[in-house]
Enzyme design. Sequence first.
Site, mmCIF file in Angstrom:
data_model
loop_
_atom_site.group_PDB
_atom_site.id
_atom_site.type_symbol
_atom_site.label_atom_id
_atom_site.label_comp_id
_atom_site.label_asym_id
_atom_site.label_seq_id
_atom_site.Cartn_x
_atom_site.Cartn_y
_atom_site.Cartn_z
ATOM 1 N N ARG A 49 0.850 -1.186 0.000
ATOM 2 C CA ARG A 49 0.000 0.000 0.000
ATOM 3 C C ARG A 49 0.889 1.240 0.000
ATOM 4 O O ARG A 49 2.013 1.215 0.538
ATOM 5 C CB ARG A 49 -0.900 0.015 1.245
ATOM 6 C CG ARG A 49 -2.029 -1.000 1.205
ATOM 7 C CD ARG A 49 -3.099 -0.621 0.180
ATOM 8 N NE ARG A 49 -4.235 -1.522 0.166
ATOM 9 C CZ ARG A 49 -4.468 -2.453 -0.764
ATOM 10 N NH1 ARG A 49 -3.622 -2.625 -1.760
ATOM 11 N NH2 ARG A 49 -5.551 -3.197 -0.709
ATOM 12 N N HIS A 101 -1.643 0.716 -9.617
ATOM 13 C CA HIS A 101 -2.282 -0.282 -8.744
ATOM 14 C C HIS A 101 -2.847 -1.447 -9.565
ATOM 15 O O HIS A 101 -4.045 -1.759 -9.500
ATOM 16 C CB HIS A 101 -3.382 0.369 -7.896
ATOM 17 C CG HIS A 101 -3.710 -0.434 -6.667
ATOM 18 N ND1 HIS A 101 -3.982 0.128 -5.448
ATOM 19 C CD2 HIS A 101 -3.819 -1.780 -6.469
ATOM 20 C CE1 HIS A 101 -4.251 -0.812 -4.557
ATOM 21 N NE2 HIS A 101 -4.152 -1.988 -5.163
HETATM 22 P P1 NDP Z 1 -1.961 -11.862 4.405
HETATM 23 O O1 NDP Z 1 -2.870 -11.328 5.443
HETATM 24 O O2 NDP Z 1 -2.165 -13.252 3.918
HETATM 25 O O3 NDP Z 1 -0.448 -11.785 4.909
HETATM 26 C C1 NDP Z 1 0.081 -10.657 5.525
HETATM 27 C C2 NDP Z 1 1.551 -10.914 5.853
HETATM 28 O O4 NDP Z 1 2.100 -9.717 6.403
HETATM 29 C C3 NDP Z 1 1.739 -12.029 6.884
HETATM 30 O O5 NDP Z 1 2.887 -12.770 6.608
HETATM 31 C C4 NDP Z 1 1.928 -11.222 8.172
HETATM 32 O O6 NDP Z 1 2.688 -11.886 9.162
HETATM 33 C C5 NDP Z 1 2.691 -10.033 7.662
HETATM 34 N N1 NDP Z 1 2.575 -8.921 8.592
HETATM 35 C C6 NDP Z 1 1.454 -8.247 8.953
HETATM 36 N N2 NDP Z 1 1.742 -7.319 9.886
HETATM 37 C C7 NDP Z 1 3.073 -7.429 10.113
HETATM 38 C C8 NDP Z 1 3.973 -6.753 10.974
HETATM 39 N N3 NDP Z 1 3.561 -5.783 11.808
HETATM 40 N N4 NDP Z 1 5.269 -7.129 10.963
HETATM 41 C C9 NDP Z 1 5.697 -8.104 10.137
HETATM 42 N N5 NDP Z 1 4.894 -8.790 9.289
HETATM 43 C C10 NDP Z 1 3.599 -8.452 9.285
HETATM 44 O O7 NDP Z 1 -2.021 -10.830 3.194
HETATM 45 P P2 NDP Z 1 -1.763 -11.099 1.632
HETATM 46 O O8 NDP Z 1 -0.449 -11.723 1.444
HETATM 47 O O9 NDP Z 1 -2.933 -11.787 1.039
HETATM 48 O O10 NDP Z 1 -1.820 -9.595 1.065
HETATM 49 C C11 NDP Z 1 -0.908 -8.627 1.536
HETATM 50 C C12 NDP Z 1 -1.263 -7.257 1.009
HETATM 51 O O11 NDP Z 1 -0.986 -7.137 -0.377
HETATM 52 C C13 NDP Z 1 -2.735 -6.840 1.097
HETATM 53 O O12 NDP Z 1 -3.117 -6.483 2.401
HETATM 54 C C14 NDP Z 1 -2.733 -5.634 0.175
HETATM 55 O O13 NDP Z 1 -2.374 -4.469 0.882
HETATM 56 C C15 NDP Z 1 -1.641 -5.968 -0.836
HETATM 57 N N6 NDP Z 1 -2.215 -6.218 -2.157
HETATM 58 C C16 NDP Z 1 -1.861 -5.371 -3.181
HETATM 59 C C17 NDP Z 1 -2.366 -5.574 -4.439
HETATM 60 C C18 NDP Z 1 -1.950 -4.695 -5.557
HETATM 61 O O14 NDP Z 1 -2.535 -4.769 -6.645
HETATM 62 N N7 NDP Z 1 -0.917 -3.884 -5.402
HETATM 63 C C19 NDP Z 1 -3.317 -6.648 -4.736
HETATM 64 C C20 NDP Z 1 -3.603 -7.481 -3.595
HETATM 65 C C21 NDP Z 1 -3.064 -7.257 -2.364
HETATM 66 P P3 NDP Z 1 2.153 -13.268 9.845
HETATM 67 O O15 NDP Z 1 2.336 -14.308 8.744
HETATM 68 O O16 NDP Z 1 3.079 -13.473 10.966
HETATM 69 O O17 NDP Z 1 0.723 -13.025 10.199
HETATM 70 C C1 OXD Z 2 -5.962 -5.046 -3.338
HETATM 71 C C2 OXD Z 2 -6.691 -5.833 -4.352
HETATM 72 O O1 OXD Z 2 -6.155 -5.271 -2.135
HETATM 73 O O2 OXD Z 2 -6.644 -5.437 -5.535
HETATM 74 O O3 OXD Z 2 -5.139 -4.179 -3.725
HETATM 75 O O4 OXD Z 2 -7.307 -6.840 -4.000
#
Ligand code: NDP
Ligand code: OXD
Length: 313
Positions: free
Chosen positions: A228, A276
Amino acid sequence: MTRTAPHVFFHSEPDSADDWREALAPHFETLRFSVDGACADPASVDVALVWKLPPQGLDAFTRLRAVQSLHAGVNHLDMRRIPAELPIARLVDPSLGRYMVEYAKAAVYRYHRRFHEFERLSREGVWRFSQPTLAGTTSIGVLGLGVLGSEIASALHGEGFEVFGWSRAPKAIEGIRTYAGAQGLREMVARSRIVINVLPLTDATRHVLAQDLFDCCQPRTFLINIGRGDHLVEPDLLSALERGQIEAATLDVAAIEPLPPDHAFWNHPAILLTPHVAGSSTPALAAAQVAENIRRALAGKPLLQQIDRTKGY
Ligand code: NDP
Ligand code: OXD
């Protein structure tokens, strides 16, 4: 097929209500699908399908059983306006991980094979050979090892790169050296030539990509942000680029989207912007998860991809 007739309420600017109505229809014998102001009977709504909350909030939906985000990240949802007992699910369809992996590979190879440099040299009319190096010589640190981050890390490992990963709780992923905690992050970036952010945006991760982290990076690190925009302190990136701490950045997300016309990132020679597009869910593929969550909400069962509100993701 189910014999119940659930009532869903749809509100999202970036998503198409028609596409979602069409994608969900085959999963139910009958489905009431109300869009925004056209919802005549809010008290009968079971599930809200949303990107952001509607301006009037959820108060009128007195029988609401779940909130289903239409996106993977839930940072757009104002949690304070969602009753504490309501389960919230995010959306992760099978195409999303594929798209994110493709994007990450494209951005990584652009730096690993120095296309970013050849793009510039070709515009300057310069023909200059430089020796390529094998994937194993490039180290990559991935921030976030969730559904998407772990798929990206494993795919890059499969390409032969040396891959590290950082998460909140320690994790074991084959072939990936993993880190956790604040010190773990500093250690990881110090070993990584390319840093990829795929964290969710929470109070704990906001502005994680800032000067103090760049100071721990190797000189001439490459940054790829597909999490993000608010993970990044944008002026800190500009000064890290100026100082050569960061060699170049690929940014799919920005603090303000669309990026304002006068923003310093436009036309910056070391920044590649994409609007995005790294990943995107496809209603036809994602409908199965949403339909299952509608059924689970009606049955009072935990949802697929239900978020933990205490963690914010
Ligand atoms: P998940 O919820 O599956 O995974 C999140 C990961 O981040 C986990 O490994 C978690 O750790 C880690 N995490 C969260 N908080 C912390 C912290 N404070 N310190 C260290 N690690 C942390 O999310 P996804 O992988 O499915 O998606 C991640 C993000 O990707 C979404 O929230 C979104 O913002 C972004 N995204 C962007 C897109 C784009 O088009 N650019 C499209 C889709 C998603 P733990 O495993 O220990 O819980
Ligand atoms: C996001 C999506 O979270 O496209 O960015 O799903």
